[in-house]
Design a protein around this motif. Sequence first.
Motif, PDB file in Angstrom:
ATOM      1  N   ALA A   1      -0.093 -10.337 -10.490  1.00 24.89           N
ATOM      2  CA  ALA A   1       1.069 -10.035 -11.136  1.00 24.89           C
ATOM      3  C   ALA A   1       1.238  -8.722 -11.691  1.00 24.89           C
TER       4      ALA A   1
ATOM      5  N   LYS B   1      -5.684  -4.895   6.984  1.00 22.66           N
ATOM      6  CA  LYS B   1      -5.214  -4.474   5.746  1.00 22.66           C
ATOM      7  C   LYS B   1      -5.840  -2.938   5.335  1.00 22.66           C
ATOM      8  N   VAL B   2      -4.964  -2.114   4.779  1.00 27.15           N
ATOM      9  CA  VAL B   2      -5.630  -0.885   4.341  1.00 27.15           C
ATOM     10  C   VAL B   2      -5.310  -0.444   2.899  1.00 27.15           C
ATOM     11  N   LEU B   3      -6.130  -0.116   2.139  1.00 25.41           N
ATOM     12  CA  LEU B   3      -5.823   0.167   0.776  1.00 25.41           C
ATOM     13  C   LEU B   3      -5.261   1.522   0.550  1.00 25.41           C
TER      14      LEU B   3
ATOM     15  N   ARG C   1       6.647  -6.257 -12.390  1.00 26.23           N
ATOM     16  CA  ARG C   1       5.230  -6.743 -12.137  1.00 26.23           C
ATOM     17  C   ARG C   1       4.925  -6.963 -13.656  1.00 26.23           C
TER      18      ARG C   1
ATOM     19  N   GLY D   1       6.447   6.338 -11.116  1.00 29.32           N
ATOM     20  CA  GLY D   1       5.379   7.100 -10.838  1.00 29.32           C
ATOM     21  C   GLY D   1       4.049   5.929 -10.760  1.00 29.32           C
ATOM     22  N   MET D   2       4.185   5.013 -11.284  1.00 31.06           N
ATOM     23  CA  MET D   2       3.090   3.930 -11.053  1.00 31.06           C
ATOM     24  C   MET D   2       3.147   3.354  -9.783  1.00 31.06           C
TER      25      MET D   2
ATOM     26  N   TYR E   1      -2.728   8.871 -13.833  1.00 30.05           N
ATOM     27  CA  TYR E   1      -2.729  10.298 -13.293  1.00 30.05           C
ATOM     28  C   TYR E   1      -2.072  11.000 -14.534  1.00 30.05           C
TER      29      TYR E   1
ATOM     30  N   TYR F   1      -5.196  -1.080  -7.703  1.00 26.90           N
ATOM     31  CA  TYR F   1      -5.950   0.078  -8.178  1.00 26.90           C
ATOM     32  C   TYR F   1      -5.013   1.128  -8.846  1.00 26.90           C
TER      33      TYR F   1
ATOM     34  N   GLN G   1       1.402   6.024  -7.660  1.00 24.83           N
ATOM     35  CA  GLN G   1      -0.029   6.215  -7.722  1.00 24.83           C
ATOM     36  C   GLN G   1      -1.030   5.069  -7.481  1.00 24.83           C
ATOM     37  N   MET G   2      -0.473   4.063  -7.585  1.00 27.07           N
ATOM     38  CA  MET G   2      -1.157   2.842  -7.671  1.00 27.07           C
ATOM     39  C   MET G   2      -1.416   2.446  -5.984  1.00 27.07           C
ATOM     40  N   MET G   3      -2.711   1.925  -5.861  1.00 26.73           N
ATOM     41  CA  MET G   3      -2.991   1.498  -4.626  1.00 26.73           C
ATOM     42  C   MET G   3      -3.188   0.003  -4.416  1.00 26.73           C
ATOM     43  N   GLU G   4      -2.644  -0.614  -3.453  1.00 24.26           N
ATOM     44  CA  GLU G   4      -2.930  -1.878  -2.893  1.00 24.26           C
ATOM     45  C   GLU G   4      -3.109  -1.909  -1.634  1.00 24.26           C
ATOM     46  N   PRO G   5      -3.640  -3.072  -1.294  1.00 27.41           N
ATOM     47  CA  PRO G   5      -3.687  -3.498   0.452  1.00 27.41           C
ATOM     48  C   PRO G   5      -2.191  -3.671   0.944  1.00 27.41           C
TER      49      PRO G   5
END
Lengths: 180, 352
Positions: free
Chosen positions: A60, B3-5, B258, B171-172, A39, A35, B175-179
């Motif tokens: 990826a 797992k948590v997001l 990535r 910054g990415m 921002y 996700y 801010q990014m969410m992953e499990p």
Amino acid sequence: MIVKTIFSGFGGQGVLMMGLSLAHSAMNSGYHVTYLPAYGAEVRGGTANCTVAIADEEIASPVASEPDYLVAMNSPSLFTFQNKLSAGGTIFLNSSIVEDRPNRLDVKVCAIPCGDIAQELGNSRVANIIMMGIFIKKTNIVPAEMYLKNLELIMGSKKKTVAEVNRKAFAAGFDYVSDN
Amino acid sequence: MNKVLMSGNNIIGEAAIRAGCRFYAGYPITPQNELTEYMANHMRNTPDGVFIQSESEIAAINMIAGASAAGARVMTSSSSPGISLKQEGISSMAACELPGIIVNIMRGGPGLGNIRPSQGDYFQATRGGGHGDYRTIVFAPATCQELADLTMDAFDLADKYRSPVMILADGMMGQMMEPVVFKKPKARIYSEKFILQGAGTGKSKFIRGLILDAIDMEEHNWKLARKYKIIAENEIRYEEHQIEDAQMVIVAYGTAARIAKGAIKRLRDNGLKVGLFRPITLWPFPELNLRALSAKVKNFLVFEMSTGQMLDDVRLSLQGYAKIDFHGRPGGAVPTPSELANVIARNYDKND
């Protein structure tokens, strides 16, 4: 399988919540997810968007070159992202305030007056959840009940009435369109 | 554990507290604010946990230096301009051999720049940053899971080598969410003899970076240099991705890696044999491991969200054994995998 979706709209329309709730549901359905919120110094009325990637293998890049779905809650979102969409993808439009239509012929368009439906339900804030009902029905990425359970989970300790309002809004969207 | 997001910033905070961090000082700056916020919210519920929103970044780094000398596991965090302010303190911690974690969630620069993700602080992070003959271990996570794991490992290494350790993300990543699944932290190993806790009736201890005698200072410098040599021999980490049959190898770290993986997937679908070499420790840089690759691959492309900083380390590593191209997007621009795939495809068959 990997599916990437961009949710976009005005700050305050709940577009980040749309992406977050989808990501949460997909994670708890056993998928890999990322996700990525855009921002910034955005405030209510500014622009907001997020990218959600869902896959059955390691993801990826959380950045989408050619998303499969675009959910455009306002006109600037449509203009910004319509040309990124992969051929054969679907654009979900909040036609209550988006008068324009994509100028591409190789994508499907699902234009739904989410804002108007929300007004009819008596709560203009649930337009995003109505759109999620439509999105889940059309894409079938996660089961509807799974989505609703996760939505309630992330809304957390807020009043129980909120969950009911959301369920009603989701159903209104879900039943508004046919699946195909 | 389930797992948590979670967002990258929150993951660093949670991992730090689980690893035993009990003193955090920081000053707000986007795009790492959620980390400071997380520590403010959670340190108060942690026994012996201390959170201080300092009056400045300089104050924060000096607060954690003091708390570290007093024996706490410590962390501070900021983003590029704020990290510049911390450099004197980091140099001082290196001189005094004080363990501590510094998190840099990089943004576009130079100057105040912008708040978008960038990788322009590579030189500052890997060359010591502050003044004097010193190094800091630098971790460059590329996934949220790695953020959690490397944050915990950073505390262990900081204690093991009595040195500041930097976590360099952008910054990415923040801010990014992953499990994420938090692993069980290791028990802390840190001798009491390094901790200032009151001499009582015993002999006074001193921790200081001011050593006026040149010969004593020289010896201190060599002692540090020997330590850095041991770190360079033992702590290198890197990932190789699809290099077995690769005709061309992309060198990238963090977020850029990535994006490179996404590009490689596209290229492989079209029959181009491209692999990835991803340094996980930026210092020590996996120099010999990269050089070993040049025995069979002669075509490298460095991809960074900067104008070319790690590029220098890749040149030093490959020493003319292979051709090196570069693609960069500085200033907060984040390219898509398809853009990078186009650049790679253009260079794939090039022999100059």
